[in-house]
Write an enzyme that holds these catalytic residues in place. Structure first.
Site, PDB file in Angstrom:
ATOM      1  N   SER A  69      14.994   7.022  -5.752  1.00 34.33           N
ATOM      2  CA  SER A  69      14.567   8.057  -7.184  1.00 34.33           C
ATOM      3  C   SER A  69      13.035   8.234  -6.929  1.00 34.33           C
ATOM      4  CB  SER A  69      14.751   7.121  -8.415  1.00 34.33           C
ATOM      5  OG  SER A  69      15.973   7.071  -8.811  1.00 34.33           O
TER       6      SER A  69
ATOM      7  N   LYS B 282      12.106  11.911  -7.783  1.00 34.88           N
ATOM      8  CA  LYS B 282      11.767  12.427  -8.919  1.00 34.88           C
ATOM      9  C   LYS B 282      10.280  12.654  -9.097  1.00 34.88           C
ATOM     10  CE  LYS B 282      15.320   9.837 -11.614  1.00 34.88           C
ATOM     11  NZ  LYS B 282      16.090   9.013 -10.674  1.00 34.88           N
TER      12      LYS B 282
ATOM     13  N   SER C 166      13.534   6.376 -15.055  1.00 37.87           N
ATOM     14  CA  SER C 166      14.473   6.960 -13.980  1.00 37.87           C
ATOM     15  C   SER C 166      15.526   7.654 -14.386  1.00 37.87           C
ATOM     16  CB  SER C 166      14.624   5.916 -13.090  1.00 37.87           C
ATOM     17  OG  SER C 166      14.978   6.392 -11.624  1.00 37.87           O
TER      18      SER C 166
END
Length: 504
Positions: A137, A140, A337
């Protein structure tokens, strides 16, 4: 066994930390208030343009006698002083020795990492920093930067109801807001800022003013996005488990059935789910005004999309609700997230860039923004923008460069991302971490984006060290033993070393 997404953790209230390290509670609460203030006023976060100020001796790391407010106004006790670019930079050799002792895997695999001085860019630690790895993640961060640069922090997305192609028909039109609420609009909220009940009531008012008396039929226009609604890189098991869902330009609760339940299966057709909820609220609002709503919702064929140019009232906006700002959405996306929100923001970047609002178009648009930031992306590979696949390949140096651009780069729009980074031991995906003695020194100080897959763990963010120097960092572990708890602890200990280090 195919690598699967591992949930990254949930937010905990600040008070939960007190059960483990009660002596730090006041300090953590002060930091949670003070660090954003430091971001706003510090030369370190604006770049080195202003003359350096005298270095502070780390008052933000002292246990306060009472709580203070960020501005240091009347009644405060020792509010945090502005950061200073005159604070000493850690010595690379000393810092490297300290990080080498903590950055060790629990079992298989290896860690790469980069630590830089945020203002000068000087590299203070480098372990395979240019090696591209699956970032989970942490990708991101790229999505956040591209959204803030392309769309702007203050941009909002509109969900509209327009007059349909036939008398008595209305078209619910998705404009990118997937954080819609089922009830009335909540102006101070991020999730639910735009409410379907408010949209329905405004639609009824407009229909009454137009003299509409017959049954009203509801159509859905979700044509803003193109291409497959799922990335081909996503595991069907992850989709079934609710890590992500088919992408549409409108949805309730970031494509969740219940805003309070953030795990488990999601709607397979989030746009139609939202449209049916709107139709139900339109029926309820219309009943009081003598209007009836025909049962069922149909998708509007692309060839029949209403347009004012077609003449008559077709395409006329009857009602509209707006989303939270892009800055607020980025904040939510980083803190929790949120995979679905990350992918939708990527597609909205593509729309704003004139590219197809597809998975491929979104990836291309985001990578283009990195190049415009001066971050070399030739070696970077992206299959999605949420981090659900091992096909993504990003280096620790590239991630650290993105964080540095957010903290001290020339594009001040990126500053909006800083508050969204989870705070160690307090918020978001770091809320349940940094609660033992080996990591407590980083609690309340480390701000970082987490990343977790079965064989991957990553942590990228920023921290002010004991001397008042702003550092940015990125650590990525790949090929790790699934479920080995020591890997997460290793990253947290390493980031805690940065928080507590004078390293001279």
């Amino acid at each position: 066994m195919k690598p699967r997404k591992s949930r990254e953790g949930t937010a905990h209230a600040p008070g939960t930390l007190g059960r483990t390290i009660p002596m730090l509670l006041l300090t953590l609460l002060v930091i949670a208030l003070a660090v954003p203030a430091g971001v706003a006023v510090s030369p370190g976060f604006r770049g080195p343009a202003r003359p350096p100020e005298p270095a502070a001796a780390g008052p933000w790391q002292q246990l306060p006698a009472s709580l203070s407010t960020p501005d240091g106004g009347p009644g405060t006790a020792g509010a945090m002083r502005p950061l200073s670019d005159a604070a000493p930079v850690p010595e690379a050799a000393v810092l490297t020795a300290a990080l080498t002792a903590t950055l060790k895997t629990d079992g298989a695999g290896s860690f790469s990492g980069v630590v830089q001085d945020a203002i000068t860019g000087k590299v203070l630690f480098d372990r395979s920093g240019d090696e591209v790895r699956a970032p989970a993640s942490n990708i991101k961060l790229l999505t956040a930067a591209a959204a803030l640069r392309t769309l702007g922090p203050d941009r909002r997305f509109s969900t509209r109801v327009v007059a349909g192609p036939k008398p008595g028909s209305v078209v619910l039109t998705g404009g990118g807001d997937v954080l819609l609420g089922a009830g009335k609009s909540a102006p101070d909220a991020v999730l639910g800022r735009g409410g379907l009940a408010t949209l329905a009531e405004s639609t009824v008012d407009a229909l009454r003013k137009a003299g509409t008396t017959g049954p009203v039929s509801v159509l859905l226009d979700d044509s803003l996005f193109t291409g497959p609604s799922l990335s081909p890189a996503w595991s069907p098991e992850d989709v079934a488990a609710g890590e992500v869902a088919p992408l549409f330009p409108l949805a309730l609760n970031s494509a969740r059935f219940d805003p309070a339940v953030t795990t488990g299966p999601r709607p397979r057709d989030a746009a139609m789910t939202a449209a049916e909820a709107f139709a139900a609220r339109l029926s309820a609002a219309g009943a009081a005004a003598g209007l009836t709503v025909a049962p069922g919702v149909a998708r509007l064929p692309a060839a029949r999309k209403p347009s004012p140019a077609a003449g008559g009232q077709a395409g006329k906006v009857l009602a509209e609700v707006q989303s939270a700002t892009v800055s607020q959405q980025v904040d939510l996306m980083l803190r929790t997230s949120d995979n679905y929100l990350a992918e939708v923001l990527g597609r909205m970047v593509a729309v704003a860039s004139g590219k197809p609002a597809s998975n491929a178009g979104a990836v291309a648009a985001v990578l283009r923004q990195l190049e415009e930031l001066g971050i070399p992306a030739a070696t970077l590979r992206a299959a999605d923008l949420a981090g659900l696949t091992l096909d993504n390949k990003v280096s620790a140096r590239q991630l650290a460069a993105v964080v540095r651009a957010m903290t001290t780069g020339t594009d001040t729009r990126l500053r909006s991302a800083l508050a969204g980074f989870p705070v160690a031991g307090l918020t978001g995906t770091l809320g349940s971490r940094y609660t033992d003695t080996s990591t407590a020194r980083g609690a309340g100080l480390v701000r970082a984006k987490t990343g977790t897959l079965n064989t991957v763990i990553a942590l990228s963010g920023y921290v002010v060290d004991a001397d008042g120097r702003l550092l940015v960092f990125s650590f990525i572990g790949n090929g790790l033993t699934p479920g080995a708890a020591g890997n997460k602890t290793a990253l947290d200990r390493t980031a805690s070393v940065l928080a507590g280090c004078g390293c001279r």
